[in-house]
Design a protein around this motif. Structure first.
Motif, PDB file in Angstrom:
ATOM      1  N   UNK A  24      67.008  49.542  46.443  1.00  0.00           N
ATOM      2  CA  UNK A  24      68.140  50.108  46.808  1.00  0.00           C
ATOM      3  C   UNK A  24      69.142  49.171  47.342  1.00  0.00           C
ATOM      4  N   UNK A  25      68.864  47.589  47.346  1.00  0.00           N
ATOM      5  CA  UNK A  25      69.810  46.572  47.658  1.00  0.00           C
ATOM      6  C   UNK A  25      70.269  45.811  46.579  1.00  0.00           C
ATOM      7  N   UNK A  26      70.570  46.444  45.512  1.00  0.00           N
ATOM      8  CA  UNK A  26      70.916  45.492  44.159  1.00  0.00           C
ATOM      9  C   UNK A  26      72.238  44.625  44.481  1.00  0.00           C
ATOM     10  N   UNK A  27      73.117  45.201  45.161  1.00  0.00           N
ATOM     11  CA  UNK A  27      74.409  44.595  45.458  1.00  0.00           C
ATOM     12  C   UNK A  27      74.341  43.423  46.504  1.00  0.00           C
ATOM     13  N   UNK A  28      73.401  43.720  47.485  1.00  0.00           N
ATOM     14  CA  UNK A  28      73.151  42.666  48.305  1.00  0.00           C
ATOM     15  C   UNK A  28      72.589  41.377  47.906  1.00  0.00           C
ATOM     16  N   UNK A  29      71.544  41.815  47.080  1.00  0.00           N
ATOM     17  CA  UNK A  29      70.665  40.691  46.138  1.00  0.00           C
ATOM     18  C   UNK A  29      71.684  39.870  45.414  1.00  0.00           C
ATOM     19  N   UNK A  30      72.680  40.767  44.723  1.00  0.00           N
ATOM     20  CA  UNK A  30      73.662  39.889  43.617  1.00  0.00           C
ATOM     21  C   UNK A  30      74.411  39.016  44.637  1.00  0.00           C
ATOM     22  N   UNK A  31      74.933  39.737  45.609  1.00  0.00           N
ATOM     23  CA  UNK A  31      75.680  38.799  46.588  1.00  0.00           C
ATOM     24  C   UNK A  31      74.993  37.518  46.850  1.00  0.00           C
ATOM     25  N   UNK A  32      73.962  37.690  47.433  1.00  0.00           N
ATOM     26  CA  UNK A  32      73.178  36.500  47.928  1.00  0.00           C
ATOM     27  C   UNK A  32      72.924  35.493  46.844  1.00  0.00           C
ATOM     28  N   UNK A  33      72.632  35.968  45.473  1.00  0.00           N
ATOM     29  CA  UNK A  33      72.514  34.901  44.388  1.00  0.00           C
ATOM     30  C   UNK A  33      73.680  34.155  43.968  1.00  0.00           C
ATOM     31  N   UNK A  34      74.827  34.964  44.102  1.00  0.00           N
ATOM     32  CA  UNK A  34      76.088  34.412  43.815  1.00  0.00           C
ATOM     33  C   UNK A  34      76.567  33.447  45.013  1.00  0.00           C
ATOM     34  N   UNK A  35      76.145  33.794  46.300  1.00  0.00           N
ATOM     35  CA  UNK A  35      76.606  32.674  47.369  1.00  0.00           C
ATOM     36  C   UNK A  35      75.785  31.418  47.230  1.00  0.00           C
ATOM     37  N   UNK A  36      74.490  31.597  46.872  1.00  0.00           N
ATOM     38  CA  UNK A  36      73.414  30.726  46.821  1.00  0.00           C
ATOM     39  C   UNK A  36      73.959  29.434  45.671  1.00  0.00           C
ATOM     40  N   UNK A  37      74.411  30.272  44.629  1.00  0.00           N
ATOM     41  CA  UNK A  37      74.872  29.384  43.355  1.00  0.00           C
ATOM     42  C   UNK A  37      76.104  28.578  43.679  1.00  0.00           C
ATOM     43  N   UNK A  38      76.978  29.119  44.496  1.00  0.00           N
ATOM     44  CA  UNK A  38      78.448  28.472  45.109  1.00  0.00           C
ATOM     45  C   UNK A  38      78.013  27.349  45.930  1.00  0.00           C
ATOM     46  N   UNK A  39      76.740  27.465  46.561  1.00  0.00           N
ATOM     47  CA  UNK A  39      76.351  26.369  47.621  1.00  0.00           C
ATOM     48  C   UNK A  39      75.737  25.256  46.989  1.00  0.00           C
TER      49      UNK A  39
END
Length: 210
Positions: free
Chosen positions: A191-206
């Motif tokens: 139920x938190x797919x968007x939150x997980x996707x955002x975290x993955x994107x942020x981690x990739x950027x870091x």
């Protein structure tokens, strides 16, 4: 990021106390929205059109089906019941958790369309207590009560399709338990797919920025 609401489907035997639980839950907590169902059955004493149900005739209900205006609908004890689509979708987008109080047929249809929906089933502590509550209403004939008990026996075969059971014995305890279950369900990764996707994107950027 604004949290999208979750869809909560509450079912249970007629007479199990679903309506009382829902009223108390909405009174105590402010993030819930109770979807008002549409039905072709006649109002019971004290029920208000637009609050308890949207009471319509068979022709109006079937026209709404044709216009794809319902998330789900089912026939129960000779009457149609269904969930209007627009209200539910707007509440979810606004971040409110929407509760659908519907029969088991409709619940399973909702789960097909909304796999992330949370399914809760309300039961009385015993079959004898269920019979006592139905008789205590004083609004239905012995024949209708027997029909509802037969229906409950049939519905008992599908309870395993639900995620959680709520045993409606003590009202205060049931309301707290239901709210706790819903709070926990909000944190389920599904139920938190968007939150997980955002975290993955942020981690990739870091990582790429190092």
């Amino acid at each position: 990021m604004k949290r999208k609401g979750i869809l909560i489907v509450v079912s249970g035997f007629s007479g199990a106390g679903k309506g009382t639980l829902m009223k108390e839950l909405l009174k105590r907590y402010d993030n819930y929205a109770l979807s008002v169902s549409m039905t072709t059955r006649a109002p019971r004493e004290g029920e208000v059109d637009g609050e308890s149900y949207f009471f319509v005739d068979k022709e109006t209900f079937e026209r709404t089906i044709e216009e794809d205006g319902l998330i789900e609908y089912a026939s129960y004890c000779g009457n149609y019941y269904g969930t209007p689509r627009k209200y539910v979708e707007k509440c979810l987008q606004d971040g409110r958790d929407v509760i659908l109080e519907i029969e088991i047929q409709g619940a399973l249809k909702v789960k097909e369309k909304f796999p992330e929906a949370l399914l809760l089933f309300v039961m009385p502590p015993s079959a004898a207590e269920l019979k006592r509550r139905l008789e205590g209403r004083g609004t239905e004939s012995p024949e209708v009560i027997r029909e509802r008990l037969v229906r409950a026996s049939e519905e008992a075969e599908g309870i395993e399709n639900y995620e959680y059971l709520i045993i409606n014995d003590d009202l205060d305890e049931c309301v707290r338990e239901m709210n706790d279950i819903i709070n926990a369900a909000r944190r389920n990764p599904v139920r938190n797919r968007h939150l997980i996707a955002d975290m993955r994107s942020e981690l990739d950027a870091v990582v790429k920025g190092e």
